[in-house]
Write a protein that holds these residues in place. Structure first.
Motif, PDB file in Angstrom:
ATOM      1  N   THR A 362      36.266 120.651  26.410  1.00  0.00           N
ATOM      2  CA  THR A 362      37.231 121.070  25.400  1.00  0.00           C
ATOM      3  C   THR A 362      38.582 120.410  25.640  1.00  0.00           C
ATOM      4  OG1 THR A 362      38.341 123.012  24.444  1.00  0.00           O
ATOM      5  CG2 THR A 362      37.811 123.104  26.774  1.00  0.00           C
ATOM      6  N   PRO A 363      39.341 120.127  24.580  1.00  0.00           N
ATOM      7  CA  PRO A 363      40.704 119.616  24.764  1.00  0.00           C
ATOM      8  C   PRO A 363      41.602 120.693  25.358  1.00  0.00           C
ATOM      9  CG  PRO A 363      39.900 119.206  22.526  1.00  0.00           C
ATOM     10  CD  PRO A 363      38.955 120.162  23.166  1.00  0.00           C
ATOM     11  N   ALA A 364      42.660 120.268  26.044  1.00  0.00           N
ATOM     12  CA  ALA A 364      43.590 121.201  26.666  1.00  0.00           C
ATOM     13  C   ALA A 364      44.974 120.569  26.731  1.00  0.00           C
ATOM     14  CB  ALA A 364      43.114 121.577  28.070  1.00  0.00           C
ATOM     15  N   VAL A 365      45.948 121.402  27.066  1.00  0.00           N
ATOM     16  CA  VAL A 365      47.322 120.942  27.293  1.00  0.00           C
ATOM     17  C   VAL A 365      47.498 120.752  28.792  1.00  0.00           C
ATOM     18  CG1 VAL A 365      49.763 121.475  27.037  1.00  0.00           C
ATOM     19  CG2 VAL A 365      48.154 122.142  25.249  1.00  0.00           C
ATOM     20  N   GLY A 366      47.839 119.539  29.219  1.00  0.00           N
ATOM     21  CA  GLY A 366      47.985 119.248  30.635  1.00  0.00           C
ATOM     22  C   GLY A 366      49.284 119.771  31.207  1.00  0.00           C
ATOM     23  N   PRO A 367      49.441 119.734  32.527  1.00  0.00           N
ATOM     24  CA  PRO A 367      50.683 120.198  33.168  1.00  0.00           C
ATOM     25  C   PRO A 367      51.918 119.445  32.695  1.00  0.00           C
ATOM     26  CG  PRO A 367      48.926 119.948  34.793  1.00  0.00           C
ATOM     27  CD  PRO A 367      48.416 119.358  33.523  1.00  0.00           C
ATOM     28  N   ASP A 368      51.745 118.186  32.276  1.00  0.00           N
ATOM     29  CA  ASP A 368      52.886 117.406  31.786  1.00  0.00           C
ATOM     30  C   ASP A 368      53.083 117.549  30.283  1.00  0.00           C
ATOM     31  OD1 ASP A 368      50.594 116.151  31.029  1.00  0.00           O
ATOM     32  OD2 ASP A 368      51.187 114.145  31.698  1.00  0.00           O
ATOM     33  N   GLY A 369      52.314 118.425  29.643  1.00  0.00           N
ATOM     34  CA  GLY A 369      52.425 118.634  28.212  1.00  0.00           C
ATOM     35  C   GLY A 369      51.590 117.697  27.377  1.00  0.00           C
ATOM     36  N   PRO A 371      48.019 115.898  26.027  1.00  0.00           N
ATOM     37  CA  PRO A 371      46.636 116.354  25.868  1.00  0.00           C
ATOM     38  C   PRO A 371      45.738 115.836  26.992  1.00  0.00           C
ATOM     39  CG  PRO A 371      47.491 115.449  23.811  1.00  0.00           C
ATOM     40  CD  PRO A 371      48.479 115.103  24.875  1.00  0.00           C
ATOM     41  N   CYS A 372      44.825 116.670  27.418  1.00  0.00           N
ATOM     42  CA  CYS A 372      43.855 116.296  28.443  1.00  0.00           C
ATOM     43  C   CYS A 372      42.518 116.912  28.069  1.00  0.00           C
ATOM     44  CB  CYS A 372      44.318 116.754  29.833  1.00  0.00           C
ATOM     45  SG  CYS A 372      44.401 118.546  30.037  1.00  0.00           S
ATOM     46  N   VAL A 373      41.536 116.753  28.939  1.00  0.00           N
ATOM     47  CA  VAL A 373      40.196 117.288  28.700  1.00  0.00           C
ATOM     48  C   VAL A 373      39.789 118.142  29.890  1.00  0.00           C
ATOM     49  CG1 VAL A 373      37.773 116.728  28.319  1.00  0.00           C
ATOM     50  CG2 VAL A 373      39.544 115.318  27.275  1.00  0.00           C
ATOM     51  N   VAL A 374      39.194 119.293  29.609  1.00  0.00           N
ATOM     52  CA  VAL A 374      38.681 120.181  30.653  1.00  0.00           C
ATOM     53  C   VAL A 374      37.175 120.297  30.480  1.00  0.00           C
ATOM     54  CG1 VAL A 374      38.648 122.538  31.544  1.00  0.00           C
ATOM     55  CG2 VAL A 374      40.821 121.472  30.929  1.00  0.00           C
ATOM     56  N   MET A 384      36.766 120.646  35.871  1.00  0.00           N
ATOM     57  CA  MET A 384      37.496 119.401  36.054  1.00  0.00           C
ATOM     58  C   MET A 384      38.507 119.211  34.926  1.00  0.00           C
ATOM     59  SD  MET A 384      35.954 118.115  38.768  1.00  0.00           S
ATOM     60  CE  MET A 384      36.278 116.362  38.779  1.00  0.00           C
ATOM     61  N   MET A 385      39.663 118.656  35.276  1.00  0.00           N
ATOM     62  CA  MET A 385      40.666 118.286  34.286  1.00  0.00           C
ATOM     63  C   MET A 385      40.803 116.774  34.295  1.00  0.00           C
ATOM     64  SD  MET A 385      44.679 119.395  33.973  1.00  0.00           S
ATOM     65  CE  MET A 385      45.116 118.587  35.515  1.00  0.00           C
ATOM     66  N   TRP A 386      40.725 116.160  33.099  1.00  0.00           N
ATOM     67  CA  TRP A 386      40.733 114.706  32.978  1.00  0.00           C
ATOM     68  C   TRP A 386      41.946 114.257  32.171  1.00  0.00           C
ATOM     69  CZ3 TRP A 386      36.679 112.441  35.555  1.00  0.00           C
ATOM     70  CH2 TRP A 386      35.587 113.251  35.843  1.00  0.00           C
ATOM     71  N   LYS A 387      42.664 113.283  32.711  1.00  0.00           N
ATOM     72  CA  LYS A 387      43.767 112.675  31.988  1.00  0.00           C
ATOM     73  C   LYS A 387      43.211 111.655  31.007  1.00  0.00           C
ATOM     74  CE  LYS A 387      48.062 110.073  32.680  1.00  0.00           C
ATOM     75  NZ  LYS A 387      48.956 109.418  33.671  1.00  0.00           N
ATOM     76  N   VAL A 388      43.805 111.588  29.812  1.00  0.00           N
ATOM     77  CA  VAL A 388      43.316 110.701  28.760  1.00  0.00           C
ATOM     78  C   VAL A 388      44.376 109.652  28.449  1.00  0.00           C
ATOM     79  CG1 VAL A 388      42.488 110.559  26.393  1.00  0.00           C
ATOM     80  CG2 VAL A 388      41.896 112.533  27.801  1.00  0.00           C
ATOM     81  N   ASP A 389      43.972 108.390  28.477  1.00  0.00           N
ATOM     82  CA  ASP A 389      44.855 107.274  28.149  1.00  0.00           C
ATOM     83  C   ASP A 389      44.367 106.651  26.843  1.00  0.00           C
ATOM     84  OD1 ASP A 389      46.485 105.105  27.990  1.00  0.00           O
ATOM     85  OD2 ASP A 389      46.043 104.298  29.986  1.00  0.00           O
ATOM     86  N   LEU A 390      44.955 107.075  25.727  1.00  0.00           N
ATOM     87  CA  LEU A 390      44.517 106.595  24.423  1.00  0.00           C
ATOM     88  C   LEU A 390      44.882 105.127  24.206  1.00  0.00           C
ATOM     89  CD1 LEU A 390      45.303 109.649  22.107  1.00  0.00           C
ATOM     90  CD2 LEU A 390      43.134 108.997  23.163  1.00  0.00           C
ATOM     91  N   GLU A 391      45.965 104.654  24.831  1.00  0.00           N
ATOM     92  CA  GLU A 391      46.328 103.240  24.686  1.00  0.00           C
ATOM     93  C   GLU A 391      45.259 102.348  25.304  1.00  0.00           C
ATOM     94  OE1 GLU A 391      50.163 102.524  26.281  1.00  0.00           O
ATOM     95  OE2 GLU A 391      51.216 103.775  24.822  1.00  0.00           O
ATOM     96  N   ASN A 392      44.728 102.763  26.441  1.00  0.00           N
ATOM     97  CA  ASN A 392      43.648 102.003  27.079  1.00  0.00           C
ATOM     98  C   ASN A 392      42.392 102.020  26.209  1.00  0.00           C
ATOM     99  OD1 ASN A 392      42.262 100.544  28.977  1.00  0.00           O
ATOM    100  ND2 ASN A 392      41.812 102.284  30.283  1.00  0.00           N
TER     101      ASN A 392
END
Length: 464
Positions: A362-369, A371-374, A384-392
């Motif tokens: 599911t999508p989530a709000v990361g600690p830095d504000g 969007p991330c994935v849980v 697990m919490m995953w950081k998402v890099d949309l530019e990449n």
């Protein structure tokens, strides 16, 4: 100490030992200093919890819509509140929960019981019970809240779809006079509207969508393994009349639907409409236009190849960002795919998130504000919490090439290979047959073939 250095009696002053570290059956790591051994009272001999985990397999996960908080339920019946920046911060006993969902404002969380037909409405900040609804015939399989937060729907293992609305309780008005009704404030609660068993095979997806242009009530669909797409008349459903259907139509026959998701404003600037994307067991995405009018049938915009990493997609939802959808398979793989869908493999990303099954993604709000994935791994007991890099992700889509270049690589031998050359010859043959093989007139090479020849072209290429 050994030998002659060991005194006849050890005391607190001469006992030399490192602190003890314990692992408990409730997934906690506790440290205890040697000074606790001198305490007489049990309460004084408790150690310090340095790490809290999950005591059993993760059954479901829900993420808060505004802050970096996730709620996880285990198969043992315990709910855990996890701060995405600092780990588990609290928990409570309830019962085994199979599905959970926050309201859009994050004030409440709906929990569907895995063993009994009960839905628990909890306060999201304290996890205290607000309301308990025990009206379902079977264990809850899915819970989804409407975009406006005024209704939620469930699907249970009896294939029944149930709708609940936040409204005045009709039972509270029984026996109340008109004078009392005017004096007393109107109290609202979650009310059971009704259930409808619209599928004869298991339900594979439960999807809420935004309100139609002509109304203000969110729309609700289900898809089942029977190939039917069902839209429910949420506005027309009532306690007196029960759940009403708006449309029920078969959209898939041989393929089996495995998931569905709503894509807002599909098509970019030239085609602003919400579409429903149906995933099936043949790794295909079926883009379905879903008009609001009850008399207007849904229309298939296109059918394209979806992610082919591992098993077919069983979870699909919108991801905050530039037109990306988040997907997950039943085991190991989750990823992103960019809309509008065209079957280009370069517009799809997949990665191994867990060694085994994936019970939540599911999508989530990361600690830095951002969007991330849980994700939750079920039997591996991890969230697990995953950081998402949309530019990449955008860069990867461009590397695949433009136009037909990404699709040539999907053919055996690539561009110029045997299969590609055969398809070119079949294409020329189709043009000749369209104008007449025996025709003596000047040939018009337009680079196009009539649509009714496409089936023959596909069969000649080996696709039936």
């Amino acid at each position: 100490r050994t030998g002659k250095d060991v005194p006849a009696m050890l005391t607190a002053e001469n006992f030399d030992c490192e602190d003890f570290v314990f692992g408990t059956g409730s997934a906690q790591i506790v440290t205890a200093g040697t000074e606790l051994l001198q305490q007489l009272e049990m309460e004084d001999r408790r150690g310090t919890v340095v790490l809290s985990g999950f005591e059993g397999p993760i059954a479901s996960v829900a993420t808060h819509p505004a802050i970096p908080v996730a709620l996880a339920s285990t198969s043992t019946g315990r709910l855990h509140v996890a701060d995405l920046a600092g780990g588990v911060t609290g928990s409570r006993e309830l019962e085994p929960i199979s599905s959970m969902a926050y309201t859009p404002d994050g004030s409440l969380v709906m929990c569907g019981a895995a063993a009994a037909g009960t839905v628990h409405v909890l306060d999201a900040s304290t996890l205290e019970d607000v309301q308990s609804l025990s009206v379902l015939e079977g264990p809850v399989e899915r819970v989804e809240v409407s975009p406006d937060g005024q209704a939620f729907a469930t699907v249970d293992l009896t294939r029944a779809t149930t709708i609940f609305k936040f409204m005045e309780d009709p039972e509270a008005l029984v026996g109340v006079s008109l004078d009392q009704l005017e004096d007393e404030p109107k109290k609202k609660c979650w009310v059971f509207v009704g259930s409808y068993r619209a599928h004869y095979k298991p339900v594979s997806a439960l999807v809420w969508g935004a309100a139609a242009i002509a109304g203000d009530t969110p729309r609700l669909w289900t898809t089942g393994e029977d190939g039917f797409l069902v839209e429910y008349d949420v506005d027309g459903s009532s306690v007196e009349g029960g759940v009403q259907l708006k449309k029920r139509e078969r959209v898939l026959r041989a393929p089996i639907p495995t998931a569905a998701g709503i894509v807002p404003a599909y098509g970019g600037s030239y085609l602003k409409e919400d579409v429903l994307v149906l995933c099936n067991d043949q790794y295909k995405f079926k883009v379905q236009r879903v008009p609001d009018a009850a008399t207007e049938p849904s229309v298939c915009r296109k059918t394209v190849l979806g992610p082919t990493y591992g098993d077919p997609v069983t979870k699909l939802c919108a991801f905050p960002g530039d037109g990306y959808m988040l997907y997950a398979t039943p085991s190991k793989v989750m990823g992103l795919v960019k809309a509008p869908f065209d079957g280009n493999p370069s517009r799809c990303i997949g990665m191994i998130a867990h060694p085994g099954e994936i019970t939540a993604c599911t999508p989530a709000v990361g600690p830095d504000g951002a969007p991330c994935v849980v994700t939750a791994g079920g039997s591996d007991g991890t969230v697990m919490m995953w950081k998402v890099d949309l530019e990449n992700a955008d860069s990867r889509a461009k590397v695949g090439g433009d136009g037909m270049e990404p699709f040539y690589g999907m053919l055996a031998g690539g561009k110029g290979g045997t299969l590609h050359e055969e398809m070119v010859e079949y294409f020329y043959l189709a043009q000749l047959k369209a104008q007449g093989v025996s025709s003596v007139a000047e040939r018009q090479i337009t680079g196009k073939v009539p649509f009714d020849h496409t089936a023959s072209l596909l069969r000649a290429a080996g696709y039936y």
